[in-house]
Design a protein around this motif. Structure first.
Motif, PDB file in Angstrom:
ATOM      1  N   GLY A 276     -13.389  29.132  58.948  1.00 14.39           N
ATOM      2  CA  GLY A 276     -14.061  29.529  60.177  1.00 14.39           C
ATOM      3  C   GLY A 276     -13.067  29.910  61.260  1.00 14.39           C
ATOM      4  N   SER A 292     -16.265  34.566  57.161  1.00 14.67           N
ATOM      5  CA  SER A 292     -17.473  33.835  57.541  1.00 14.67           C
ATOM      6  C   SER A 292     -18.315  33.478  56.321  1.00 14.67           C
ATOM      7  CB  SER A 292     -18.302  34.660  58.532  1.00 14.67           C
ATOM      8  OG  SER A 292     -18.928  35.756  57.892  1.00 14.67           O
ATOM      9  N   SER A 400     -18.563  28.859  63.812  1.00  4.51           N
ATOM     10  CA  SER A 400     -19.578  29.853  63.457  1.00  4.51           C
ATOM     11  C   SER A 400     -20.037  30.621  64.684  1.00  4.51           C
ATOM     12  CB  SER A 400     -20.779  29.185  62.779  1.00  4.51           C
ATOM     13  OG  SER A 400     -20.408  28.528  61.603  1.00  4.51           O
TER      14      SER A 400
END
Length: 625
Positions: A276, A292, A400
C-alpha cells in the motif's frame, strides 16, 4: 449428457481453442464470437449459481475429477463471467487495429475457462490442471505484444515468479494424497499431522505467488506490460484473485494446523501495508493500480486467516468490480492521451468526463469511503481478527485511502500549465503510437465503462442473495473507525492536491525511490534466489562436465580397454585349440585316404587283416573271461 455445469467450462474453452486454431483467418469474427460466447457464459453462470450442480467423473483409480457449485463458488462464477464480458467488450475496441485478434480472444477465453474450473474444482486434481493453464495463458497475454522485447521479458518474469509459488501446490497435492489417499479439498481439514502442515505450507506458497503477496508482489508490476484489458481481467476477477479464493476455500485447514491461519493473516496485513505504501508513492497510474491490487488482496488473506470467509468473499467481489473500472479507465486515458504518467494525467477526467466519472466512482470506492462497498468489506474481512491485526488493518486502510485519493484528485483537479502542455504533447505523440494504442475512441470508452458498472450491479443483485443462502454473513461491524480513517486521509490528500503538492514531495527521496522500485523486491529475488540458483546451477554444470563426465569417460575407456584384453586372450587360446584340432583332423583324414587306392586286391587284404585282428581280440577276450 451435457449440463449447464459442463457448458459453463466447455463453452469458453472450445471457443478459445477454436479461435486459436483458426488463427488470423478468424481475426474479423474473433471479437463478436468471443463476446457472444461469454454473454451465454454469464447466463450459464447465473443458472449454475441458482441450481448448484455437482459433477464428478473418474479420472484415475482413487482420483476423481469433480467440479461443483456451492455458496462460495456460486459467487465466484458469476463474478468471473460478469467481469469478463465487459472486459472483452472493451478489448474489442482496444485491439480494433491489431492483426492478432483471434489469438488474443482465444487466449482470453481459455484463460476464463481455466479460472471457472479453478473456482468450481472440488479436488486438487482439476485445480492443478486449471492452475497450470491459467499460468500459461497469463504468460502469453502479458507478453501478447511480444515484438516489444520488454513486454516479453515482463511476461517471463511474471510466469517464473508465479511458477515458483506454484510448486507449493504440487507439494500440497503430494502430501494430501500421502496422508489421505485423496485429493478432495473438503477432506483437507481432517488431514493427520504432519501432512496437514505440509499441505498448509504448500497452499500458502501457491496462493501467495498467484495473489502477488510478499515476497512475490513485484511480478504484478511486470504484468502491466500487457494490454489494458488483460490487466483489468487479470487484476480483478481471475488469476490474482485465485490465490485469495484458494485460501478462503481451505480456510478450515489453515486453522487446524495452529499456525497457518495466523501466518496467512499477518502475511496479508504486511502486504496490505507495505505494498500500500508502494502504491502511494507511484508516479504511474498503472503501477499504482498494480500495487493496490496486491495490497487489497492482502485483506482477503487476512480474512481467510481470521476465519471470516464471507467477509473475504465479499471483498473479492467488491475489489474485482472496482479494479476493473479503474484499469479500464486507465487504459482509456492511455489510449486517448498516450500516457499513464500521473503528472501528465492531471485533469484527464475533465477532458474525458464519462470515463472520468466511472474512474472517480472506482477510486472513491477503493478508498473505503462510506457507504460504498469496500468500506464495509474491509471491516467484514478483519472481523474476528486479534487486536494487533485489527490495528494493522486500519493502517492498511489508511494507505488505501491515500493511493486511491491520489489517483482521484489527479484525474479530476484542474491541470497546471505544465500539465496541460504535457497532456497536449502526449495527445500529439499518441498519433505516432502503434494503432493498437490509439484505437479506442472517446465514444466507445464510456460504453465499456458503463458495461463494467452494469456487470457490477448484476453481480450484486443476483449473487448476494444466493451467497447468503450458504455463507452466513459475519456479525455486523459498524465500521465507524475505518470510515473516519478513509475520510480523514482523503481530506488530507485533497487538501495537498489543492495546494499543488505531489504526494511524494512529503516523503524523503529514499522512500519515494523504494516505492517506485517496489521495495526492491525484484532485486532481492534476483540477489537472494535467482543468482544463488544460477550460481549453483553453473557450479553443478561445471562439476558435471569436469568431474562426472570426465569420470564417466575414463570409466568408459577403461571398460573398453578391459574388453579388448578380455576379448583377445581367450580368443587366442580358443583359436589355437580350434586350429590344432583342425590340423589333427586333417592329418587323420590324410591317413584315412591312404588305403583308398582303388585296387581290389588291396581292399581284400585290408579286410583279411581286420578279420585277423578281430579273431585275435575275440580269443584274447574269451581267454580272459
Amino acid at each position: 449428457m451435457l449440463t449447464s455445469s459442463h457448458l459453463l467450462i466447455l463453452l469458453p474453452l472450445l471457443t478459445g481453442a477454436g479461435l486459436l486454431l483458426a488463427g488470423r483467418r478468424a481475426d474479423r469474427l474473433a471479437a463478436p464470437v468471443a463476446i457472444g460466447a461469454h454473454g451465454i457464459v454469464l447466463g450459464l453462470a447465473i443458472a449454475v449459481a441458482i441450481m448448484r450442480p455437482n459433477m464428478r467423473a473418474l479420472f484415475l483409480a482413487g482420483l476423481p475429477f469433480g467440479v461443483a457449485v456451492d455458496g462460495l463458488s456460486a459467487l465466484m462464477v458469476v463474478l468471473v463471467a460478469g467481469v469478463t464480458l465487459p472486459v472483452l467488450v472493451y478489448a474489442s475496441a482496444e485491439l480494433a487495429g491489431d492483426d492478432a485478434r483471434a489469438r488474443f480472444f482465444g487466449l482470453m477465453s481459455v484463460f476464463t475457462a481455466a479460472m471457472l474450473t479453478t473456482v468450481t474444482a472440488t479436488s486438487l486434481l482439476p485445480l492443478l490442471m486449471a492452475w497450470e493453464v491459467m499460468g500459461a495463458c497469463s504468460y502469453a497475454l502479458i507478453g501478447f505484444w511480444w515484438r516489444d522485447g520488454w513486454r516479453a521479458r515482463a511476461g517471463t518474469t511474471a510466469f517464473l515468479t508465479t511458477r515458483a509459488g506454484d510448486l507449493g501446490l504440487y507439494l500440497a497435492a503430494g502430501a494430501a494424497f500421502a496422508g489421505l489417499g485423496s485429493l478432495s479439498l473438503e477432506r483437507l481439514a481432517v488431514l493427520p499431522s504432519p501432512w496437514s502442515h505440509v499441505v498448509a505450507a504448500g497452499v500458502l506458497a501457491a496462493a501467495a505467488g498467484k495473489s502477488a503477496q510478499l515476497p512475490f508482489s513485484f511480478w504484478l508490476s511486470r504484468a502491466m506490460a500487457g494490454p489494458s484489458s488483460v490487466s483489468a481481467l487479470l487484476h480483478s476477477a481471475t488469476m490474482v484473485a485465485a490465490g485469495g479464493y484458494l485460501l478462503l476455500r481451505v480456510s478450515p485447514l489453515l486453522h487446524t494446523t495452529g499456525w497457518a491461519g495466523l501466518t496467512a493473516a499477518w502475511l496479508g496485513a504486511a502486504t496490505a501495508i507495505a505494498v500500500g505504501a508502494v502504491a502511494t508513492l507511484q508516479d504511474d497510474l498503472k503501477q499504482l493500480a498494480a500495487a493496490s491490487t496486491s495490497a487489497q488482496l492482502g485483506f482477503v488473506f487476512l480474512a481467510a486467516g481470521a476465519g471470516s470467509v464471507a467477509g473475504g468473499a465479499a471483498h473479492v467481489v467488491g475489489h474485482a468490480a472496482v479494479k476493473s473500472l479503474l484499469l479500464l479507465g486507465g487504459g482509456a486515458f492511455l489510449a486517448v492521451l498516450g500516457t499513464t504518467d500521473l503528472a501528465r494525467l492531471r485533469g484527464a477526467g475533465r477532458r474525458m468526463p464519462w470515463t472520468g466519472a466511472g474512474f472517480a466512482v472506482g477510486a472513491v470506492t477503493l478508498a473505503g469511503t462510506p457507504p460504498l462497498a469496500l468500506w464495509l468489506t474491509k471491516d467484514l474481512a478483519m472481523h474476528g481478527a486479534p487486536i494487533g491485526l485489527t490495528i494493522a488493518s486500519y493502517v492498511a486502510a489508511a494507505f488505501s485511502a491515500a493511493y486511491a485519493g491520489r489517483a482521484l484528485v489527479t484525474v479530476l483537479v484542474r491541470p497546471t500549465r505544465q500539465a496541460e502542455h504535457g497532456s497536449r504533447s502526449a495527445a500529439r505523440s499518441a498519433a505516432t503510437l502503434p494503432p493498437r494504442s490509439v484505437s479506442i475512441s472517446p465514444e466507445r470508452t464510456p460504453t465499456a465503462m458503463l458495461a463494467a458498472l452494469a456487470a457490477l450491479v448484476l453481480a450484486v443483485l443476483v449473487v448476494v442473495p444466493v451467497w447468503l443462502d450458504v455463507l452466513p454473513p459475519p456479525a455486523p461491524v459498524p465500521g465507524i473507525l475505518s470510515a473516519l480513517v478513509a475520510l480523514g486521509v482523503l481530506v488530507l490528500v485533497v487538501g495537498a492536491a489543492r495546494r499543488g503538492m505531489a504526494v511524494r514531495e512529503a516523503v524523503p527521496d529514499a522512500a519515494a525511490k523504494a516505492g517506485r522500485r517496489w521495495l526492491w523486491l525484484a532485486e532481492a529475488a534476483r540477489t537472494m534466489i535467482a543468482r544463488p540458483v544460477m550460481a549453483s546451477a553453473t557450479a553443478l554444470a561445471r562439476f558435471d562436465d569436469r568431474v562426472l563426465a570426465a569420470g564417466l569417460r575414463g570409466a568408459a575407456q577403461g571398460v573398453e580397454g578391459l574388453a579388448r584384453v578380455t576379448h583377445q586372450a581367450p580368443e587366442r587360446a580358443i583359436a589355437g585349440t580350434v586350429r590344432r584340432g583342425a590340423a589333427g583332423v586333417r592329418r587323420l583324414g590324410h591317413l584315412a585316404r591312404l588305403p583308398q587306392t582303388g585296387q581290389l586286391h588291396q581292399y581284400y587284404a585290408q579286410a583279411v587283416v581286420v578279420l585277423v585282428v578281430l579273431v585275435v581280440a575275440a580269443v584274447l577276450l574269451t581267454g580272459y573271461g
